[in-house]
Write a protein that holds these residues in place. Structure first.
Motif, mmCIF file in Angstrom:
data_model
loop_
_atom_site.group_PDB
_atom_site.id
_atom_site.type_symbol
_atom_site.label_atom_id
_atom_site.label_comp_id
_atom_site.label_asym_id
_atom_site.label_seq_id
_atom_site.Cartn_x
_atom_site.Cartn_y
_atom_site.Cartn_z
ATOM 1 N N GLY A 101 45.507 27.970 32.313
ATOM 2 C CA GLY A 101 45.112 28.413 30.639
ATOM 3 C C GLY A 101 44.278 28.604 29.616
ATOM 4 N N GLN A 102 42.966 27.607 30.025
ATOM 5 C CA GLN A 102 42.927 28.227 28.677
ATOM 6 C C GLN A 102 41.710 29.304 28.709
ATOM 7 N N ASP A 103 41.607 29.598 27.450
ATOM 8 C CA ASP A 103 40.714 30.487 28.288
ATOM 9 C C ASP A 103 39.141 31.257 28.366
ATOM 10 N N HIS A 104 37.977 30.734 29.115
ATOM 11 C CA HIS A 104 37.782 30.216 29.783
ATOM 12 C C HIS A 104 38.319 30.881 31.255
ATOM 13 N N ARG A 105 39.558 30.465 32.404
ATOM 14 C CA ARG A 105 39.593 30.453 32.943
ATOM 15 C C ARG A 105 40.404 32.306 33.480
ATOM 16 N N TRP A 106 40.685 33.088 31.669
ATOM 17 C CA TRP A 106 41.450 34.093 31.764
ATOM 18 C C TRP A 106 40.829 35.411 31.050
ATOM 19 N N LEU A 107 40.526 35.036 29.560
ATOM 20 C CA LEU A 107 39.860 35.870 28.581
ATOM 21 C C LEU A 107 39.411 37.133 28.865
ATOM 22 N N GLY A 108 38.722 36.682 30.467
ATOM 23 C CA GLY A 108 37.311 37.567 30.496
ATOM 24 C C GLY A 108 38.118 38.460 31.582
ATOM 25 N N ASN A 109 39.647 38.612 31.911
ATOM 26 C CA ASN A 109 40.210 39.601 33.275
ATOM 27 C C ASN A 109 40.063 40.676 32.565
ATOM 28 N N ASP A 110 40.255 41.237 31.625
ATOM 29 C CA ASP A 110 40.154 42.834 31.053
ATOM 30 C C ASP A 110 39.119 43.720 31.951
ATOM 31 N N TYR A 111 38.314 42.925 31.372
ATOM 32 C CA TYR A 111 36.857 43.196 32.657
ATOM 33 C C TYR A 111 36.414 43.399 33.641
ATOM 34 N N PHE A 112 37.534 42.322 34.529
ATOM 35 C CA PHE A 112 37.629 42.521 35.804
ATOM 36 C C PHE A 112 38.277 43.811 36.632
ATOM 37 N N LYS A 113 39.495 44.060 35.538
ATOM 38 C CA LYS A 113 40.189 44.570 35.818
ATOM 39 C C LYS A 113 39.747 46.205 35.941
ATOM 40 N N GLU A 114 39.015 46.703 34.736
ATOM 41 C CA GLU A 114 37.846 47.502 34.533
ATOM 42 C C GLU A 114 37.567 47.993 35.750
ATOM 43 N N LEU A 115 36.916 46.667 36.571
ATOM 44 C CA LEU A 115 35.810 46.757 37.989
ATOM 45 C C LEU A 115 37.360 46.815 39.530
ATOM 46 N N GLY A 116 38.196 46.851 38.857
ATOM 47 C CA GLY A 116 39.317 47.620 40.402
ATOM 48 C C GLY A 116 39.466 45.572 40.681
ATOM 49 N N ALA A 117 39.391 44.803 40.132
ATOM 50 C CA ALA A 117 40.118 43.288 41.097
ATOM 51 C C ALA A 117 41.447 43.077 40.723
ATOM 52 N N THR A 118 41.776 42.474 41.494
ATOM 53 C CA THR A 118 43.622 42.163 41.269
ATOM 54 C C THR A 118 43.220 40.718 40.550
ATOM 55 N N ILE A 119 43.930 40.935 40.026
ATOM 56 C CA ILE A 119 44.102 39.670 38.854
ATOM 57 C C ILE A 119 45.591 38.667 40.096
ATOM 58 N N VAL A 120 44.982 37.345 39.995
ATOM 59 C CA VAL A 120 46.089 36.502 40.287
ATOM 60 C C VAL A 120 45.489 35.483 39.259
ATOM 61 N N ALA A 121 47.418 34.498 39.077
ATOM 62 C CA ALA A 121 47.638 32.870 39.000
ATOM 63 C C ALA A 121 48.987 32.438 38.879
ATOM 64 N N SER A 122 48.753 31.180 39.062
ATOM 65 C CA SER A 122 50.056 30.725 38.824
ATOM 66 C C SER A 122 51.789 31.871 37.766
#
Ligand SMILES: [Zn+2]
Length: 305
Positions: free
Chosen positions: A97-118
């Motif tokens: 849940g910490q910021d460095h685990r997920w707040l960059g998601n948007d960047y990789f989503k734009e590149l077409g990545a699937t984002i996975v979490a519990s």
């Protein structure tokens, strides 16, 4: 002449403020890497990436463990990956849940990545996004530019398998550790474990937002039961299980034993602050976090007593 001087001063200044901390790349096994960030607090120069990330390169693309703390932090991770491969990033796993685990998601989503979490991690992201952005604004300032929360697109309760390019990964959420939704990621073929914030190396752990060191101990035990050959931690350098056990698990057991002594002698919170933690002073950041850890453990144990 004056113009030249101004120009020189300006270039010196701009090179100082833009001196980005570069992630250190460790090659763990064929096509498996750790990207190791600074051990210190989040800052404008480390873009919030004071954390360790995992990278697996397969024939069909890349799996990244943990997206970085900001848009620019995610871009920095991507740049480091591009020194290893030109394959696209297919999956980003948020290990907690910490910021460095997920707040960059948007960047990789734009590149077409699937984002996975519990599921628990995604709930934690939603609950703490605003608070994390405010905290980051203070700590990393203009390096927060462009950061927008983007939540995982695939979630799971306790287990999930991912297969890409012949690589199999098993994801497990067995309870809270540093945060409510922490996940460890097991790569059985190579006996490599990506632990996120379940393991801290080189720097002292903080009991953290989940405030449950007892659960953290149990989660560590379940992770360790796989007998990994390599640990890629959430902070610090990759290591053996033995080193991870010493830096994280044994430290939690140490605090538990010391606080139990205090409670057995009808001691108080103030006594927890006086626990001699000097045997753990080799861990960076102990000055700022050791006393808080003792207090948090005391609070939890006093409640349970
Ligand atoms: Zn962390």
């Amino acid at each position: 002449m004056l113009k030249t001087c101004v120009f020189v001063i300006f270039s010196l200044f701009s090179s100082v403020v833009s001196a980005e901390f570069v992630l250190k790349v460790h090659n763990i096994d064929d096509n498996v890497y750790a990207l190791v960030g600074e051990l210190t607090q989040r800052s404008e120069t480390n873009l919030g990436n004071n954390s360790t990330h995992g990278v697996i390169v397969t024939d069909e693309g890349v799996i990244l463990i943990d997206a970085g703390a900001s848009y620019l932090g995610a871009k920095q991770i991507h740049k480091a990956i591009q020194t290893l491969t030109d394959k696209p990033i297919k999956f980003v796993i948020n290990s907690g849940g910490q910021d460095h685990r997920w707040l960059g998601n948007d960047y990789f989503k734009e590149l077409g990545a699937t984002i996975v979490a519990s599921k628990n991690a995604r709930e934690d992201h939603k609950a703490r996004a605003d608070q994390q952005l405010v905290g980051l604004e203070t700590l990393i300032g203009k390096s927060l530019k462009g950061t927008k929360p983007a939540f995982a697109t695939e979630v799971f309760d306790s287990q999930k398998k991912i297969t890409l390019g012949g690589v199999n990964l098993e994801l497990y959420h067995v309870g809270s550790a540093h945060t409510l939704g922490d996940v460890f990621i097991w790569m059985p073929e190579k006996r490599i474990m990506f632990t996120g914030d379940i393991v801290y190396n080189n720097r002292m752990l903080g009991i953290g937002p989940a405030q449950n060191f007892q659960s953290w101990i149990e989660v560590f035990e379940k992770m360790a039961s796989y007998k990994p050959k390599h640990i890629i931690p959430g902070h610090g350098d990759p290591s053996s299980l033995e080193v991870a056990t010493k830096n994280t698990y044994e430290y939690l057991l140490f605090l538990k034993a010391k606080v139990a002594d205090i409670l057995d002698n009808d001691g108080e919170m103030l006594d927890a602050l006086k626990i001699d933690q000097s045997q753990y002073h080799y861990l960076v950041n102990h000055e700022s976090i050791a006393g808080k850890n003792a207090q948090w453990v005391f609070e939890q144990m006093e409640f349970d007593y």
